[in-house]
Design an enzyme around this catalytic site. Structure first.
Site, PDB file in Angstrom:
ATOM      1  N   GLY A 243      34.973  10.443 -45.646  1.00  0.00           N
ATOM      2  CA  GLY A 243      33.874   9.683 -46.224  1.00  0.00           C
ATOM      3  C   GLY A 243      34.157   8.193 -46.217  1.00  0.00           C
ATOM      4  O   GLY A 243      34.970   7.701 -45.428  1.00  0.00           O
TER       5      GLY A 243
ATOM      6  N   GLY B 193      37.003   6.975 -51.138  1.00  0.00           N
ATOM      7  CA  GLY B 193      38.373   7.294 -50.719  1.00  0.00           C
ATOM      8  C   GLY B 193      39.413   6.718 -51.658  1.00  0.00           C
ATOM      9  O   GLY B 193      40.429   7.358 -51.949  1.00  0.00           O
TER      10      GLY B 193
ATOM     11  N   GLU C  95      40.174  10.428 -44.235  1.00  0.00           N
ATOM     12  CA  GLU C  95      39.502  10.037 -42.997  1.00  0.00           C
ATOM     13  C   GLU C  95      38.324   9.159 -43.387  1.00  0.00           C
ATOM     14  O   GLU C  95      37.286   9.649 -43.818  1.00  0.00           O
ATOM     15  CB  GLU C  95      39.029  11.269 -42.217  1.00  0.00           C
ATOM     16  CG  GLU C  95      40.145  12.025 -41.526  1.00  0.00           C
ATOM     17  CD  GLU C  95      39.629  13.190 -40.698  1.00  0.00           C
ATOM     18  OE1 GLU C  95      38.394  13.302 -40.530  1.00  0.00           O
ATOM     19  OE2 GLU C  95      40.450  13.993 -40.240  1.00  0.00           O
TER      20      GLU C  95
ATOM     21  N   CYS D  30      31.623   8.071 -37.396  1.00  0.00           N
ATOM     22  CA  CYS D  30      32.696   7.176 -37.823  1.00  0.00           C
ATOM     23  C   CYS D  30      33.500   6.608 -36.663  1.00  0.00           C
ATOM     24  O   CYS D  30      34.147   5.572 -36.806  1.00  0.00           O
ATOM     25  CB  CYS D  30      33.627   7.894 -38.802  1.00  0.00           C
ATOM     26  SG  CYS D  30      34.459   9.337 -38.104  1.00  0.00           S
TER      27      CYS D  30
END
Length: 534
Positions: free
Chosen positions: A252, A257, A274, A312
Site C-alpha cells: 500500500g 506503511g 511493498e 506501483c
C-alpha cells in the site's frame, strides 16, 4: 459451489488468532503434503472460479476480461506453479559450504561443482542447495553446517486494491509454501474481489489454518493493536504472548506503511513493506535509433496505462537523455498514436479502458494536474461521475512541480525537460527518494553497467517495462522510501520463514578445543588464533 458468507473477523479476532495459533502449534501446517495440497487447492479455485473472478474485477476496477487474465489470473497461476515445482527444494536444508582456497584444493573444489551441477540431472536426484559460502579453519574443518527454513507462525497479509486478486495470491502462496497459518486482509476499496477471496478461502482451503478478515482501516488497527499502547514495564513473557502476529506483509501507500511498521516494531514483528514511489524511465536517445524510440514509446504507453496507471511499478516520469526537440516531439507523438491504437479514437469512448478506483482519487489526479506548471500535450480531461480520466502526457516538467511531489498513481505521464546525458539522469534519480524500480532503455552496455552500479532501487529493468513481475523467481520489493523486504519466488518463501542455522560437531572435538577454557594464557591464545585462522 461457493459459500455465500465470508468470515468477518473484525470482532472476536483474538479468538480467531488463538485458534490459528493452536493449529500452528499442532504442526498441521508443517508437512510438505499439507502445503502442496493447499497450493493445489488455491490453483483449482482460480481455474474453476475464473468467471466469478473476472466479474469481481470488472465491478471493482472496470477491468476487461482480457486485462484481468493478463494482469491478475495468469501471473497468479505462474507463482503457484513456481512454488509447487520448487517446494521441496525451498523447504529442504541448505548447506553452508566452506570457501576453499583454490591454490590448495582446486581439483576437489571443481569436482564438487561438477557433482552438484551435472550428476543430479543424470541420476535424477539432487543435493541440498547451497545457502552460502563460509570459510574453513582448522577448528571448523570437522563441523557440518546447514540452514533449515522453518515457518514463523501466524502471519497477516494486508493487500492493496489496485491488483486485489494477484497480490493476495502472490503472498498467500509464499506464506502457505513456508508452512504458516494465514490471515488475509484484502482492501475494502475492492469489495467484490475481497468478498470473493473470502468465499474462495472458505470453500477451497483449510479453514483451521487460513482465514480472511473483511473490514476497513479500523479493522487493521484492531488486528495490530495500533490503538493499544504496550506498557513499558510489562514482563517479557506477558509481552511476548501479546504479539498479535508472527509476521506481517503490507502492500500500500507509505503513510499507512509507516503506521504498520510502527505497530510491528512495538512487538518486534518482522514485516515486509511493498510501498510505491516515483519510478523513472530513462531513455538513452544517443544509443537508440528512430525505430527503437518508436518501440520504447509504444511500450511506455502500454505500461503506463495498464490498469489506468494504478500500478506501483508503472513508469512515473520519463527522462530523455541527449534528445533534441524533434526527438522529444517524435517520442510523445508515437506514444499518443499507440494509445489511440490500443483504446480507439477518441479514448473517451473506449469500453476497455479501465476506471479510476474512486471519485476521490479522480479528484486528486485532477487537482495535481491543475497545480502543475507543465505543458499538457495530450489529454487532461476527466469525468468524476464514472471515474474516467483521459490518458494525459505533460511535458516541460521540472523537479519542483506538483506532479513530481508524490507518486501519481494514475494515467498521467510526466516528461521531464531533456537531460544532456545519462549522468545528469542519474543525478535526477539520486535527488529523489529511492524508487521501486528504475527503467532504462539503452543499447550501450557501458550505460547499463553504470546504472546498475550508480542507481539505487528495488529493481533495475533494462529495455523492458513491467517484465520483472512475470520473471519467475525474481525477487520483488522496494528499498528505502519504497519499502523493504522482498517477495515472490524463493525470496517470498524466505520472508515468511525463519532460516535457522544448524551446526553439528563430533562430541570428541571438545578435547581439541580445550584452549578456550580458563585460565587463559598467552600460549592458549596463540594456539587458538591458529585454530580459527582462515
Amino acid at each position: 459451489m461457493l459459500t455465500s458468507a465470508a468470515d468477518d473477523l473484525s470482532s472476536g479476532y483474538r479468538e480467531v488468532r488463538a485458534e490459528l495459533g493452536e493449529a500452528f502449534r499442532s504442526g498441521a501446517t508443517r508437512s510438505l503434503r499439507w502445503r502442496a495440497a493447499q497450493l493445489e487447492a488455491l490453483k483449482q479455485a482460480l481455474v474453476e472460479q475464473e468467471r466469478a473472478i473476472i466479474a469481481a474485477l470488472a465491478d471493482d476496477l472496470g477491468k476487461s476480461a482480457e486485462e484481468s487474465q493478463l494482469t491478475e489470473l495468469q501471473p497468479a497461476l505462474q507463482e503457484l506453479a513456481l512454488a509447487l515445482g520448487n517446494l521441496k527444494l525451498w523447504a529442504g536444508p541448505r548447506t553452508v559450504e566452506p570457501c576453499l582456497a583454490p591454490k590448495y584444493l582446486a581439483p576437489w573444489f571443481w569436482l564438487q561443482r561438477v557433482w552438484r551441477a551435472v550428476l543430479p540431472r543424470v541420476l535424477g536426484g539432487g543435493n541440498p542447495p547451497v545457502a552460502s559460502y563460509g570459510g574453513v579453519a582448522l577448528a571448523t574443518i570437522l563441523e557440518r553446517r546447514w540452514v533449515v527454513p522453518e515457518p514463523l507462525g501466524v502471519v497477516l497479509i494486508i493487500t492493496a486494491w489496485n491488483y486485489p486478486l494477484l497480490l493476495a495470491i502472490w503472498h498467500m502462496t509464499s506464506a502457505i509454501a513456508a508452512g504458516n497459518c494465514v490471515v488475509l486482509k484484502p482492501s475494502e476499496r475492492a469489495p467484490a474481489t475481497a468478498k470473493l477471496l473470502a468465499e474462495l478461502v472458505r470453500t477451497y482451503l483449510d479453514a483451521r489454518c487460513i482465514r480472511v478478515v473483511l473490514g476497513d482501516a479500523s479493522t487493521v488497527r484492531r488486528l495490530l493493536h495500533l490503538d493499544t499502547e504496550c506498557p513499558a514495564d510489562v514482563a517479557f513473557r506477558v509481552w511476548a504472548q501479546q504479539r498479535p502476529f508472527d509476521a506481517v506483509h503490507f502492500t500500500g501507500g507509505w503513510r499507512i506503511g509507516r503506521e504498520i511498521a510502527r505497530a510491528c516494531a512495538a512487538y518486534l514483528i518482522p514485516c515486509t513493506l511493498e510501498l510505491g514511489g516515483k519510478n523513472p524511465l530513462v531513455v538513452d536517445c544517443a544509443s537508440l535509433s528512430e525505430r527503437d524510440l518508436a518501440r520504447v514509446a509504444r511500450t511506455t504507453a502500454w505500461a503506463k496505462l495498464l490498469n489506468v496507471g494504478q500500478t506501483c511499478i508503472a513508469p512515473d516520469y520519463v527522462v530523455l537523455c541527449g534528445a533534441d526537440r524533434a526527438q522529444e516531439a517524435f517520442f510523445i507523438e508515437e506514444m499518443w498514436k499507440s494509445i489511440e491504437a490500443f483504446y480507439g479514437r477518441p479514448v473517451e469512448n473506449s469500453t476497455t479502458f479501465p476506471r479510476i478506483v474512486s471519485k476521490a482519487h479522480t479528484a486528486r489526479l485532477a487537482d495535481l494536474l491543475q497545480q502543475s506548471r507543465g505543458e499538457v500535450v495530450f489529454g487532461g480531461t476527466h469525468r468524476e461521475n464514472d471515474c474516467f480520466f483521459t490518458p494525459t502526457i505533460v511535458r516541460n516538467v521540472t523537479l519542483d512541480d506538483a506532479l513530481m511531489a508524490e507518486e501519481i498513481f494514475g494515467p498521467i505521464l510526466v516528461v521531464l525537460q531533456p537531460c544532456a546525458g545519462t549522468e545528469q539522469a542519474l543525478e535526477v534519480i539520486g535527488s529523489l527518494p529511492s524508487p521501486l524500480v528504475v527503467y532504462l532503455m539503452s543499447r550501450d552496455a557501458a550505460v547499463v553497467q553504470r546504472f546498475e552500479r550508480a542507481s539505487t532501487s528495488g529493481s533495475l529493468v533494462v529495455n523492458d517495462l513491467l517484465g520483472q513481475v512475470i520473471s519467475p523467481g525474481l525477487p520483488f520489493g522496494g528499498v528505502g522510501a519504497s519499502g523493504y523486504g522482498k517477495s515472490k519466488g524463493q525470496a517470498g518463501f524466505d520472508a515468511f520463514s525463519n532460516l535457522k542455522s544448524v551446526l553439528c560437531k563430533p562430541i570428541w572435538i571438545e578435547r581439541i578445543a580445550s584452549d578456550r577454557y580458563h585460565p587463559l594464557t598467552a600460549t592458549k591464545i596463540s594456539r587458538f588464533r591458529r585454530l580459527i585462522a582462515l
